[in-house]
Motif scaffolding. Structure first.
Motif, PDB file in Angstrom:
ATOM      1  N   GLY A  54     -17.335  20.921 -73.279  1.00  0.00           N
ATOM      2  CA  GLY A  54     -17.049  22.315 -72.932  1.00  0.00           C
ATOM      3  C   GLY A  54     -16.314  22.488 -71.617  1.00  0.00           C
ATOM      4  N   ARG A  55     -15.961  21.369 -70.961  1.00  0.00           N
ATOM      5  CA  ARG A  55     -15.234  21.491 -69.689  1.00  0.00           C
ATOM      6  C   ARG A  55     -13.765  21.865 -69.931  1.00  0.00           C
ATOM      7  N   TYR A  56     -13.158  22.487 -68.914  1.00  0.00           N
ATOM      8  CA  TYR A  56     -11.747  22.872 -68.987  1.00  0.00           C
ATOM      9  C   TYR A  56     -10.907  21.941 -68.118  1.00  0.00           C
ATOM     10  N   ILE A  57      -9.654  21.775 -68.514  1.00  0.00           N
ATOM     11  CA  ILE A  57      -8.725  20.920 -67.756  1.00  0.00           C
ATOM     12  C   ILE A  57      -7.908  21.774 -66.791  1.00  0.00           C
ATOM     13  N   LEU A  58      -8.054  21.490 -65.509  1.00  0.00           N
ATOM     14  CA  LEU A  58      -7.211  22.138 -64.496  1.00  0.00           C
ATOM     15  C   LEU A  58      -6.285  21.080 -63.914  1.00  0.00           C
ATOM     16  N   ILE A  59      -5.245  21.529 -63.245  1.00  0.00           N
ATOM     17  CA  ILE A  59      -4.419  20.574 -62.520  1.00  0.00           C
ATOM     18  C   ILE A  59      -4.258  21.002 -61.064  1.00  0.00           C
ATOM     19  N   LYS A  60      -4.185  19.956 -60.214  1.00  0.00           N
ATOM     20  CA  LYS A  60      -3.830  20.182 -58.804  1.00  0.00           C
ATOM     21  C   LYS A  60      -2.409  19.656 -58.686  1.00  0.00           C
ATOM     22  N   CYS A 144       2.676  11.215 -67.693  1.00  0.00           N
ATOM     23  CA  CYS A 144       4.097  10.841 -67.739  1.00  0.00           C
ATOM     24  C   CYS A 144       4.846  11.931 -66.973  1.00  0.00           C
ATOM     25  N   LEU A 145       4.995  11.731 -65.657  1.00  0.00           N
ATOM     26  CA  LEU A 145       5.473  12.817 -64.790  1.00  0.00           C
ATOM     27  C   LEU A 145       6.961  12.720 -64.471  1.00  0.00           C
ATOM     28  N   GLU A 146       7.559  13.876 -64.257  1.00  0.00           N
ATOM     29  CA  GLU A 146       8.960  13.943 -63.835  1.00  0.00           C
ATOM     30  C   GLU A 146       9.047  13.773 -62.315  1.00  0.00           C
ATOM     31  N   PRO A 147      10.280  13.506 -61.785  1.00  0.00           N
ATOM     32  CA  PRO A 147      10.405  13.293 -60.331  1.00  0.00           C
ATOM     33  C   PRO A 147       9.840  14.454 -59.491  1.00  0.00           C
ATOM     34  N   ALA A 148       9.985  15.705 -59.982  1.00  0.00           N
ATOM     35  CA  ALA A 148       9.519  16.852 -59.183  1.00  0.00           C
ATOM     36  C   ALA A 148       8.005  17.050 -59.274  1.00  0.00           C
ATOM     37  N   GLU A 149       7.319  16.240 -60.113  1.00  0.00           N
ATOM     38  CA  GLU A 149       5.897  16.490 -60.368  1.00  0.00           C
ATOM     39  C   GLU A 149       4.953  15.509 -59.657  1.00  0.00           C
ATOM     40  N   GLU A 150       3.955  16.068 -58.997  1.00  0.00           N
ATOM     41  CA  GLU A 150       2.810  15.285 -58.506  1.00  0.00           C
ATOM     42  C   GLU A 150       1.582  16.062 -58.945  1.00  0.00           C
ATOM     43  N   ILE A 151       0.842  15.502 -59.894  1.00  0.00           N
ATOM     44  CA  ILE A 151      -0.222  16.246 -60.558  1.00  0.00           C
ATOM     45  C   ILE A 151      -1.497  15.417 -60.670  1.00  0.00           C
ATOM     46  N   GLU A 152      -2.607  16.038 -60.305  1.00  0.00           N
ATOM     47  CA  GLU A 152      -3.912  15.401 -60.466  1.00  0.00           C
ATOM     48  C   GLU A 152      -4.735  16.288 -61.405  1.00  0.00           C
ATOM     49  N   THR A 153      -5.448  15.660 -62.337  1.00  0.00           N
ATOM     50  CA  THR A 153      -6.229  16.421 -63.308  1.00  0.00           C
ATOM     51  C   THR A 153      -7.660  16.627 -62.802  1.00  0.00           C
ATOM     52  N   MET A 154      -8.223  17.800 -63.061  1.00  0.00           N
ATOM     53  CA  MET A 154      -9.619  18.076 -62.700  1.00  0.00           C
ATOM     54  C   MET A 154     -10.308  18.704 -63.906  1.00  0.00           C
ATOM     55  N   LEU A 155     -11.593  18.414 -64.073  1.00  0.00           N
ATOM     56  CA  LEU A 155     -12.348  18.997 -65.184  1.00  0.00           C
ATOM     57  C   LEU A 155     -13.443  19.883 -64.620  1.00  0.00           C
ATOM     58  N   VAL A 156     -13.648  21.035 -65.245  1.00  0.00           N
ATOM     59  CA  VAL A 156     -14.666  21.953 -64.717  1.00  0.00           C
ATOM     60  C   VAL A 156     -15.279  22.795 -65.845  1.00  0.00           C
ATOM     61  N   GLU A 157     -16.561  23.048 -65.718  1.00  0.00           N
ATOM     62  CA  GLU A 157     -17.207  23.985 -66.658  1.00  0.00           C
ATOM     63  C   GLU A 157     -16.784  25.406 -66.296  1.00  0.00           C
ATOM     64  N   GLY A 158     -16.654  26.257 -67.306  1.00  0.00           N
ATOM     65  CA  GLY A 158     -16.214  27.633 -67.069  1.00  0.00           C
ATOM     66  C   GLY A 158     -17.032  28.348 -66.007  1.00  0.00           C
ATOM     67  N   LYS A 159     -18.360  28.201 -66.064  1.00  0.00           N
ATOM     68  CA  LYS A 159     -19.210  28.946 -65.125  1.00  0.00           C
ATOM     69  C   LYS A 159     -19.146  28.374 -63.698  1.00  0.00           C
ATOM     70  N   LYS A 160     -18.548  27.172 -63.534  1.00  0.00           N
ATOM     71  CA  LYS A 160     -18.419  26.600 -62.185  1.00  0.00           C
ATOM     72  C   LYS A 160     -17.004  26.732 -61.621  1.00  0.00           C
ATOM     73  N   LEU A 161     -16.145  27.468 -62.331  1.00  0.00           N
ATOM     74  CA  LEU A 161     -14.737  27.560 -61.921  1.00  0.00           C
ATOM     75  C   LEU A 161     -14.588  28.226 -60.548  1.00  0.00           C
ATOM     76  N   GLU A 162     -15.256  29.362 -60.337  1.00  0.00           N
ATOM     77  CA  GLU A 162     -15.094  30.067 -59.058  1.00  0.00           C
ATOM     78  C   GLU A 162     -15.524  29.166 -57.893  1.00  0.00           C
ATOM     79  N   LYS A 163     -16.647  28.443 -58.086  1.00  0.00           N
ATOM     80  CA  LYS A 163     -17.147  27.543 -57.031  1.00  0.00           C
ATOM     81  C   LYS A 163     -16.104  26.462 -56.714  1.00  0.00           C
ATOM     82  N   LEU A 164     -15.524  25.876 -57.742  1.00  0.00           N
ATOM     83  CA  LEU A 164     -14.506  24.837 -57.536  1.00  0.00           C
ATOM     84  C   LEU A 164     -13.294  25.399 -56.787  1.00  0.00           C
ATOM     85  N   LEU A 165     -12.865  26.605 -57.160  1.00  0.00           N
ATOM     86  CA  LEU A 165     -11.700  27.203 -56.499  1.00  0.00           C
ATOM     87  C   LEU A 165     -11.993  27.444 -55.018  1.00  0.00           C
TER      88      LEU A 165
END
Lengths: 187, 187
Positions: A54-60, A144-165
């Motif tokens: 049930g976790r969601y995928i966010l990116i930094k 598989c990132l493009e030159p302009a991209e630097e991306i890190e993946t994060m996983l979070v439960e919906g109810k913990k999203l505000e806390k993570l932000l």
């Protein structure tokens, strides 16, 4: 409000600055500057939910316009000319895989929305994707990132999203307004 | 990603188009165009909830950049130079009253968010406001609009927001991506 004229003030490589003239209901002139993308593209943001956790995928992701990392959704664009519904769906799943490594299935696509309509006429879709985290293709993830991209993946439960932000914000990472709206609960 | 240089390509009356040069981790050059507001301002969106009915205040506003009406939140900007916390709070409540006629009390202010960080470096706050709908000042409502503004107020229960957005979309009214994210429920 009635549009009388528009003029490109400057055409860059990707963006153009436009001047628009309107007449309002009281017959007053209204001048408005806006932005136009030179390539007619449709943008999409992906709300991807892992199953069964049930976790969601966010990116930094590093964002050049703010010279900082920002917490947001996996997202991309698709040329409007080539966007048959099938090509669009393929492009959405490809973007998710390139940015995060995850493969998924599309569950729903929003109507066409407007991203930042005070400034730009840019169509945007919110796409819900389901990701089977037990599937073999999702156990060894490879971006598989493009030159302009630097991306890190994060996983979070919906109810913990505000806390993570809030935690990421305290570390100096920017938060996109869209992520904050997702975390807002309208009772 | 490291910023090497930036240059204003064109300065309009309110907006400027910028060209930014970066070097990524793999030592490749990355060129990025972005937008800058000439006036250093902070934007805010207002989630205003009526008490006791629990309904939220939305606006249907003409947006010059898309030449159409869009469903969004009451919103405004405040000069950063003059934005003491007290002046900011006053400016938020003034904007709500001008756009919708309602008077309210601020309940919370989000951390500083980034609005459309792919394109622009623009700070944005999400402000929660409570409106006492039984109060005498909220029984006869009067908007106070600027020449560029054409705004209609709509009230909706949180759980009926998605339905309202879909109905308005079918009538040809645009929907801002922020409103859609607000209607998304992350379980």
């Amino acid at each position: 409000m009635k549009k009388i004229s528009e003029k490109i003030l400057y055409k860059g490589k990707w963006l153009s600055l436009k001047k628009n003239l309107f007449i309002n209901m009281r017959k007053q002139k209204v001048l408005w500057e806006s932005i136009q993308r030179n390539r007619n593209c449709l943008a999409f943001g992906i709300i991807a939910r892992l199953k069964p956790s049930g976790r969601y995928i966010l990116i930094k992701q590093f964002r050049q316009a703010i010279n900082n990392y920002v917490i947001g959704l996996p997202a991309g664009t698709c040329d409007v000319g080539s966007a048959s519904p099938k090509a669009l769906r393929k492009s959405i799943l490809k973007e998710l895989k390139e940015e995060t490594g995850y493969s998924g299935k599309i569950k729903s696509i929003s109507p066409v929305l407007k991203l930042n309509p005070a400034l730009i006429d840019h169509d945007f879709l919110v796409v819900r994707v389901e990701v089977d985290e037990k599937s073999p293709e999702n156990t060894e993830l490879c971006q598989c990132l493009e030159p302009a991209e630097e991306i890190e993946t994060m996983l979070v439960e919906g109810k913990k999203l505000e806390k993570l932000l809030l935690e990421q914000g305290k570390k100096g990472v920017a938060i996109s307004s869209g992520m904050w709206f997702l975390a807002c609960n309208l009772i």
